[in-house]
Scaffold this active site. Structure first.
Site, PDB file in Angstrom:
ATOM      1  N   ARG A  35      11.631  -6.078   4.240  1.00  0.00           N
ATOM      2  CA  ARG A  35      11.541  -4.729   4.156  1.00  0.00           C
ATOM      3  C   ARG A  35      12.353  -3.827   5.170  1.00  0.00           C
ATOM      4  NH1 ARG A  35       5.794  -2.149   5.179  1.00  0.00           N
ATOM      5  NH2 ARG A  35       5.746  -3.404   6.993  1.00  0.00           N
TER       6      ARG A  35
ATOM      7  N   ARG B 285      -0.122  -9.343  12.907  1.00  0.00           N
ATOM      8  CA  ARG B 285      -0.880  -8.439  12.270  1.00  0.00           C
ATOM      9  C   ARG B 285      -1.875  -8.989  11.203  1.00  0.00           C
ATOM     10  NH1 ARG B 285       4.302  -5.405  10.508  1.00  0.00           N
ATOM     11  NH2 ARG B 285       2.712  -4.310   9.057  1.00  0.00           N
TER      12      ARG B 285
ATOM     13  N   LYS C  73       0.827  -1.226   0.008  1.00  0.00           N
ATOM     14  CA  LYS C  73       0.176  -0.090   0.039  1.00  0.00           C
ATOM     15  C   LYS C  73       0.707   1.414   0.048  1.00  0.00           C
ATOM     16  CE  LYS C  73      -2.062  -1.168   3.663  1.00  0.00           C
ATOM     17  NZ  LYS C  73      -1.524  -2.388   4.012  1.00  0.00           N
TER      18      LYS C  73
ATOM     19  N   ARG D  40      11.401  -2.362  10.708  1.00  0.00           N
ATOM     20  CA  ARG D  40      10.531  -1.963  11.716  1.00  0.00           C
ATOM     21  C   ARG D  40      10.246  -3.041  12.977  1.00  0.00           C
ATOM     22  NH1 ARG D  40       5.207   0.026   8.323  1.00  0.00           N
ATOM     23  NH2 ARG D  40       4.131  -1.350   9.683  1.00  0.00           N
TER      24      ARG D  40
ATOM     25  N   ARG E  33      -9.850   0.680   9.066  1.00  0.00           N
ATOM     26  CA  ARG E  33      -9.420  -0.595   9.418  1.00  0.00           C
ATOM     27  C   ARG E  33     -10.300  -1.491  10.042  1.00  0.00           C
ATOM     28  NH1 ARG E  33      -3.423   0.141   9.151  1.00  0.00           N
ATOM     29  NH2 ARG E  33      -2.216  -1.626   9.104  1.00  0.00           N
TER      30      ARG E  33
HETATM   31  P1  AP5 Z   1       4.797  -1.770   1.751  1.00  0.00           P
HETATM   32  O1  AP5 Z   1       4.555  -0.874   0.467  1.00  0.00           O
HETATM   33  O2  AP5 Z   1       5.499  -1.082   2.859  1.00  0.00           O
HETATM   34  O3  AP5 Z   1       3.556  -2.506   2.305  1.00  0.00           O
HETATM   35  P2  AP5 Z   1       2.243  -1.892   3.132  1.00  0.00           P
HETATM   36  O4  AP5 Z   1       1.122  -2.490   2.639  1.00  0.00           O
HETATM   37  O5  AP5 Z   1       2.196  -0.429   3.245  1.00  0.00           O
HETATM   38  O6  AP5 Z   1       2.547  -2.464   4.831  1.00  0.00           O
HETATM   39  P3  AP5 Z   1       2.497  -1.792   6.104  1.00  0.00           P
HETATM   40  O7  AP5 Z   1       3.421  -3.053   6.633  1.00  0.00           O
HETATM   41  O8  AP5 Z   1       3.117  -0.369   6.150  1.00  0.00           O
HETATM   42  O9  AP5 Z   1       1.032  -1.964   6.333  1.00  0.00           O
HETATM   43  P4  AP5 Z   1       0.349  -1.993   7.538  1.00  0.00           P
HETATM   44  O10 AP5 Z   1      -1.037  -1.694   6.980  1.00  0.00           O
HETATM   45  O11 AP5 Z   1       0.428  -3.340   8.296  1.00  0.00           O
HETATM   46  O12 AP5 Z   1       1.068  -1.023   8.612  1.00  0.00           O
HETATM   47  P5  AP5 Z   1       0.758   0.431   9.055  1.00  0.00           P
HETATM   48  O13 AP5 Z   1       1.926   1.253   9.260  1.00  0.00           O
HETATM   49  O14 AP5 Z   1      -0.400   0.985   8.387  1.00  0.00           O
HETATM   50  O15 AP5 Z   1       5.586  -2.877   1.309  1.00  0.00           O
HETATM   51  C1  AP5 Z   1       5.845  -3.848   1.859  1.00  0.00           C
HETATM   52  C2  AP5 Z   1       7.316  -4.403   1.470  1.00  0.00           C
HETATM   53  O16 AP5 Z   1       7.220  -5.373   0.051  1.00  0.00           O
HETATM   54  C3  AP5 Z   1       8.349  -3.506   1.103  1.00  0.00           C
HETATM   55  O17 AP5 Z   1       9.780  -3.933   1.606  1.00  0.00           O
HETATM   56  C4  AP5 Z   1       8.282  -3.260  -0.345  1.00  0.00           C
HETATM   57  O18 AP5 Z   1       9.560  -2.754  -0.957  1.00  0.00           O
HETATM   58  C5  AP5 Z   1       7.944  -4.564  -1.056  1.00  0.00           C
HETATM   59  N1  AP5 Z   1       7.027  -4.633  -2.195  1.00  0.00           N
HETATM   60  C6  AP5 Z   1       6.046  -3.746  -2.174  1.00  0.00           C
HETATM   61  N2  AP5 Z   1       5.235  -3.938  -3.339  1.00  0.00           N
HETATM   62  C7  AP5 Z   1       5.851  -5.053  -3.921  1.00  0.00           C
HETATM   63  C8  AP5 Z   1       5.476  -5.923  -5.207  1.00  0.00           C
HETATM   64  N3  AP5 Z   1       4.560  -5.456  -5.878  1.00  0.00           N
HETATM   65  N4  AP5 Z   1       6.524  -6.834  -5.356  1.00  0.00           N
HETATM   66  C9  AP5 Z   1       7.608  -7.406  -4.636  1.00  0.00           C
HETATM   67  N5  AP5 Z   1       7.805  -6.325  -3.405  1.00  0.00           N
HETATM   68  C10 AP5 Z   1       6.834  -5.543  -3.160  1.00  0.00           C
HETATM   69  O19 AP5 Z   1       0.283   0.113  10.549  1.00  0.00           O
HETATM   70  C11 AP5 Z   1       1.179  -0.014  11.537  1.00  0.00           C
HETATM   71  C12 AP5 Z   1       0.444  -0.333  12.948  1.00  0.00           C
HETATM   72  O20 AP5 Z   1      -0.178   0.901  13.121  1.00  0.00           O
HETATM   73  C13 AP5 Z   1      -0.760  -1.442  12.792  1.00  0.00           C
HETATM   74  O21 AP5 Z   1      -0.389  -2.710  12.910  1.00  0.00           O
HETATM   75  C14 AP5 Z   1      -1.595  -0.806  13.897  1.00  0.00           C
HETATM   76  O22 AP5 Z   1      -1.114  -1.310  15.119  1.00  0.00           O
HETATM   77  C15 AP5 Z   1      -1.641   0.469  13.832  1.00  0.00           C
HETATM   78  N6  AP5 Z   1      -2.572   1.220  13.085  1.00  0.00           N
HETATM   79  C16 AP5 Z   1      -2.261   1.861  11.863  1.00  0.00           C
HETATM   80  N7  AP5 Z   1      -3.560   2.254  11.384  1.00  0.00           N
HETATM   81  C17 AP5 Z   1      -4.494   1.740  12.032  1.00  0.00           C
HETATM   82  C18 AP5 Z   1      -5.867   1.768  12.120  1.00  0.00           C
HETATM   83  N8  AP5 Z   1      -6.628   2.354  11.216  1.00  0.00           N
HETATM   84  N9  AP5 Z   1      -6.513   1.261  13.216  1.00  0.00           N
HETATM   85  C19 AP5 Z   1      -5.882   0.785  14.359  1.00  0.00           C
HETATM   86  N10 AP5 Z   1      -4.454   0.456  14.199  1.00  0.00           N
HETATM   87  C20 AP5 Z   1      -3.773   0.974  13.368  1.00  0.00           C
END
Ligand code: AP5
Length: 213
Positions: A136, A179, A22, A168, A97
């Site tokens: 990552r 997660r 994402k 991270r 979410r």
């Molecule tokens: P990347 O683009 O980083 O993936 P992402 O989907 O953004 O992953 P996140 O882990 O950041 O999402 P998340 O939703 O768990 O975390 P968030 O920060 O929102 O890609 C991942 C890897 O793959 C990278 O190394 C990239 O280079 C590679 N890649 C990407 N695309 C690729 C492809 N097509 N092919 C090959 N490789 C590829 O949330 C973190 C925490 O915050 C949560 O766990 C929760 O505790 C809290 N939180 C955040 N928002 C909320 C909410 N709304 N409600 C409650 N808690 C929340």
């Protein structure tokens, strides 16, 4: 009389499991469209780095791969949504979410007489998620790389600002599994939620980033 919504306004939501890509696609979409980028994960990580009360509250949930409580996240997301730069369009990443978060967003949009344009679902199988997240690496500013799929030009250094790349805390294998479990329980119901509203667009996130884009 309230003004009507300009038809050109793009209000997008990126939906998908942790590590689906994402954030990677958000970077590309922001080069295409001038959208305010609202990523609740980034906002919470910043609050932790700043050692604010919000950051302290969020930390324990994030560390164990749990979701931060709805009332906390809804508050920060909707406040950010009402900022000036989000008036002409936004890209939400990681919010909503849960169903209560989606309901709160819907209510807020109705109040503001705006609407969601589309929900972009990036689909990736669980096994691939574990591979991606374990490889990552992120820069201080949050720019994302992957040791195999998207390596930096110089080992361990960000291409843009040269800062050291780190893993991270919540990308450790046991936390990633927690997660993913949380995603399937609490977030995946949003797929039907938005499909019923005719807003869902599905993308095969297993393809290379340039093709997903
Ligand atoms: P990347 O683009 O980083 O993936 P992402 O989907 O953004 O992953 P996140 O882990 O950041 O999402 P998340 O939703 O768990 O975390 P968030 O920060 O929102 O890609 C991942 C890897 O793959 C990278 O190394 C990239 O280079 C590679 N890649 C990407 N695309 C690729 C492809 N097509 N092919 C090959 N490789 C590829 O949330 C973190 C925490 O915050 C949560 O766990 C929760 O505790 C809290 N939180 C955040 N928002 C909320 C909410 N709304 N409600 C409650 N808690 C929340």
């Amino acid at each position: 009389m309230p003004s009507t919504v300009p038809s050109s306004e793009l209000n997008l939501i990126l939906l998908g499991p942790p590590g689906a890509g994402k954030g990677t696609q958000a970077e590309r979409l922001r080069e295409d469209f001038p959208l305010a980028y609202i990523a609740t994960g980034d906002m919470l990580r910043q609050a932790r780095a700043d050692e604010t009360e919000l950051g302290r509250r969020a930390q324990e949930y994030m560390e164990r791969g749990d979701l931060v409580p709805d009332e906390v996240v809804i508050g920060i997301a909707l406040e950010r949504l009402s900022a000036d730069d989000a008036r002409d369009g936004f890209l939400l990443d990681g919010f909503p979410r849960t169903v209560p978060q989606a309901d709160a967003l819907q209510e807020e949009m109705a109040k503001l007489e705006r609407r969601i344009t589309a929900v972009l679902l990036v689909e990736v199988a669980d096994e691939e998620i574990v591979r991606r997240v374990s490889g990552r690496r992120v820069s201080e500013a949050g720019r994302t790389y992957h040791v195999d799929y998207d390596p930096p030009k110089h080992d361990g250094r960000c291409d843009v600002d040269g800062t050291t790349l780190v893993q991270r805390e919540d990308d450790k294998p046991e936390v990633v599994l927690a997660r993913l479990k949380k995603y399937h329980e609490a977030t995946s119901p949003l797929i039907d939620y938005y499909d019923h509203q005719g807003l869902l667009r599905r993308f095969d996130g297993a393809r290379p980033p340039v093709e997903v884009h």
